[in-house]
Design an enzyme around this catalytic site. Structure first.
Site, PDB file in Angstrom:
ATOM      1  N   GLU A  76      72.613  32.633  51.732  1.00 22.55           N
ATOM      2  CA  GLU A  76      73.549  33.294  50.826  1.00 22.55           C
ATOM      3  C   GLU A  76      74.995  33.224  51.332  1.00 22.55           C
ATOM      4  O   GLU A  76      75.904  32.948  50.565  1.00 22.55           O
ATOM      5  CB  GLU A  76      73.105  34.772  50.702  1.00 22.55           C
ATOM      6  CG  GLU A  76      73.848  35.583  49.676  1.00 22.55           C
ATOM      7  CD  GLU A  76      73.458  35.235  48.246  1.00 22.55           C
ATOM      8  OE1 GLU A  76      72.352  34.716  48.064  1.00 22.55           O
ATOM      9  OE2 GLU A  76      74.293  35.461  47.340  1.00 22.55           O
ATOM     10  N   ASP A  77      75.189  33.446  52.615  1.00 21.62           N
ATOM     11  CA  ASP A  77      76.543  33.697  53.108  1.00 21.62           C
ATOM     12  C   ASP A  77      77.133  32.621  54.016  1.00 21.62           C
ATOM     13  O   ASP A  77      78.260  32.768  54.489  1.00 21.62           O
ATOM     14  CB  ASP A  77      76.587  35.035  53.882  1.00 21.62           C
ATOM     15  CG  ASP A  77      76.289  36.229  52.989  1.00 21.62           C
ATOM     16  OD1 ASP A  77      76.444  36.091  51.767  1.00 21.62           O
ATOM     17  OD2 ASP A  77      75.902  37.291  53.515  1.00 21.62           O
TER      18      ASP A  77
END
Ligand code: MN
Length: 410
Positions: free
Chosen positions: A96-97
């Protein structure tokens, strides 16, 4: 062996005060105690990868992002899951990041870890807006998306940590996360029998959603907890004497202070009248065998008079999530009404850890003295998936399931 312990509702600051290095050391320390010994270098590699990938990303509080991952891994490690799940918890925000992908994880840590991290990423995409009426559907969606119970474990502990430093977020985000926790994630934890975790999720969300009520409640009970514990400390020695005289000499007595949110919910049902709450601090007696549970029950009923309708046998008739204990409410010294919970050590462990404890038991077939990682000699992931499927089926077949769980464990 006689052992006494007092359990207050847990405060969320404990792990927050630590820096990256001491959190990492704590994780390694817990992992080092696993039997059989586990591959610490695997976890070191996951830690370094996460640290490198997240770079100088920070939490809203300003602390390094990696601390959140370490805290999540620490809590998960305490549940005695397997090493792949611990590695996945360290890597759970990578897809996700950061620039790393599922393929990168697969290459460096294997299919299972990559599968778990991808699962967490998918579950993260299911957003609760706080307006849906059918929260049951969202719970089912989360279970279906997770595919593997371990994904859910990571997600639940991720949420727990996000609540620890939630006050640094903007107010509307705080509210959304806390509401989603109360409506979706805490019930899921209870659903899996993870009562301790469910209770923590509720207690950390409570002040965000009901700030005034939280302040009122914590002020109101401060002295009451103390009074009650003082009272229990006086009545326990004669009880201990009775137990040993009847041949029960291996037991543990706990004073369990009721959790805040659970207390608040109960107060709502009793017109906020604190005098009606008999289990503000319950007495919990833990013994080695079921036979001894009933022996202790008999002794308790001999010493103190039973309160009308105050008796529930969840050993003979377990709750749908597997919870077992005998609960009895009695008129104790000075005519004060007291709830006594009696259970075996195994039931106790299961009441707190739910399905995770069940896993430990069924795999090791040994007592709790055996703590730790299970050797990978069987297709573990298949079992986890089958287990989830089983829960899902039960879940859809009983619409009033969550209602039936709303008894006062804590
Ligand atoms: Mn996270």
């Amino acid at each position: 062996m006689i052992h006494r312990e007092i359990t207050y509702p847990e405060q969320k600051t404990n792990l927050l005060k630590q820096d990256t290095e001491s959190l990492y050391q704590e994780l390694i320390q817990i992992l080092s105690s696993w039997t059989p010994p586990t591959d610490l270098s695997f976890i070191e590699r996951a830690f370094k990868t996460a640290k490198y990938a997240h770079g100088d990303q920070k939490r809203e509080s300003g602390e390094p992002y990696i601390n959140h991952l370490l805290r999540t891994a620490i809590e998960l490690t305490k549940m005695n899951i397997d090493i792949n799940t611990v590695a996945a918890s360290l890597l759970h925000d990578i897809i996700e990041d950061t620039r790393l992908t599922e393929k990168d994880i697969m290459k460096d840590f294997g299919n299972e870890v990559a599968f778990l991290v991808a699962g967490v990423t998918k579950v993260d995409k299911i957003k609760y807006q706080g307006i849906e009426r059918d929260t049951e559907n969202i719970k089912k969606m989360i279970l279906a998306t997770a595919q593997d119970l371990r994904v859910l474990f990571i997600k639940l502990l991720d949420r727990l940590d996000n609540l620890r430093d939630i006050e640094h977020l903007k107010e509307d985000r705080q509210k959304r996360i806390a509401l989603e926790t109360l409506e979706i994630y805490a019930p899921l934890a209870f659903r899996l029998g993870m009562n301790k975790l469910g209770g923590l999720l509720e207690d950390f969300s409570f002040p965000v959603i009901y700030p005034q009520e939280y302040i009122w409640l914590t002020n109101e009970i401060k002295d009451k907890y103390e009074d009650r514990i003082h009272y229990l400390e006086n009545i326990v020695p004669p009880l201990e004497k009775q137990l040993t005289e009847h041949g029960v000499d291996d037991f543990q007595i706990e004073f369990r202070a009721k959790r805040y949110y659970s207390l608040y919910q109960k107060l709502l049902r009793y017109s906020m009248n604190m005098d009606k709450i008999y289990d503000l601090v319950a007495l919990r007696i833990i013994v080695p065998t079921i036979e001894q549970c009933y022996l202790v029950l008999g002794i308790v009923h001999q010493i103190w008079k039973l309160f009308p309708h105050g008796f529930d046998d969840y050993i003979a008739l377990p709750k749908p999530n597997g919870y077992q204990s005998v609960h009895t409410t009695v008129f104790a010294e000075e005519g004060k009404i007291l709830e006594v919970q009696i259970r075996t050590q195994e039931m106790h462990e299961r009441a707190e850890k739910g399905i995770a404890a069940h896993w430990t038991y069924s795999e090791t077939k040994k007592s709790l003295a055996y703590r730790g990682n299970k050797p990978i000699t069987f297709p573990k992931e298949l079992k986890w998936m089958a287990q989830l499927q089983k829960w899902q089926e039960e879940f859809s077949s009983s619409t009033d399931f969550l209602e039936s769980l709303k008894i006062d464990f804590f």
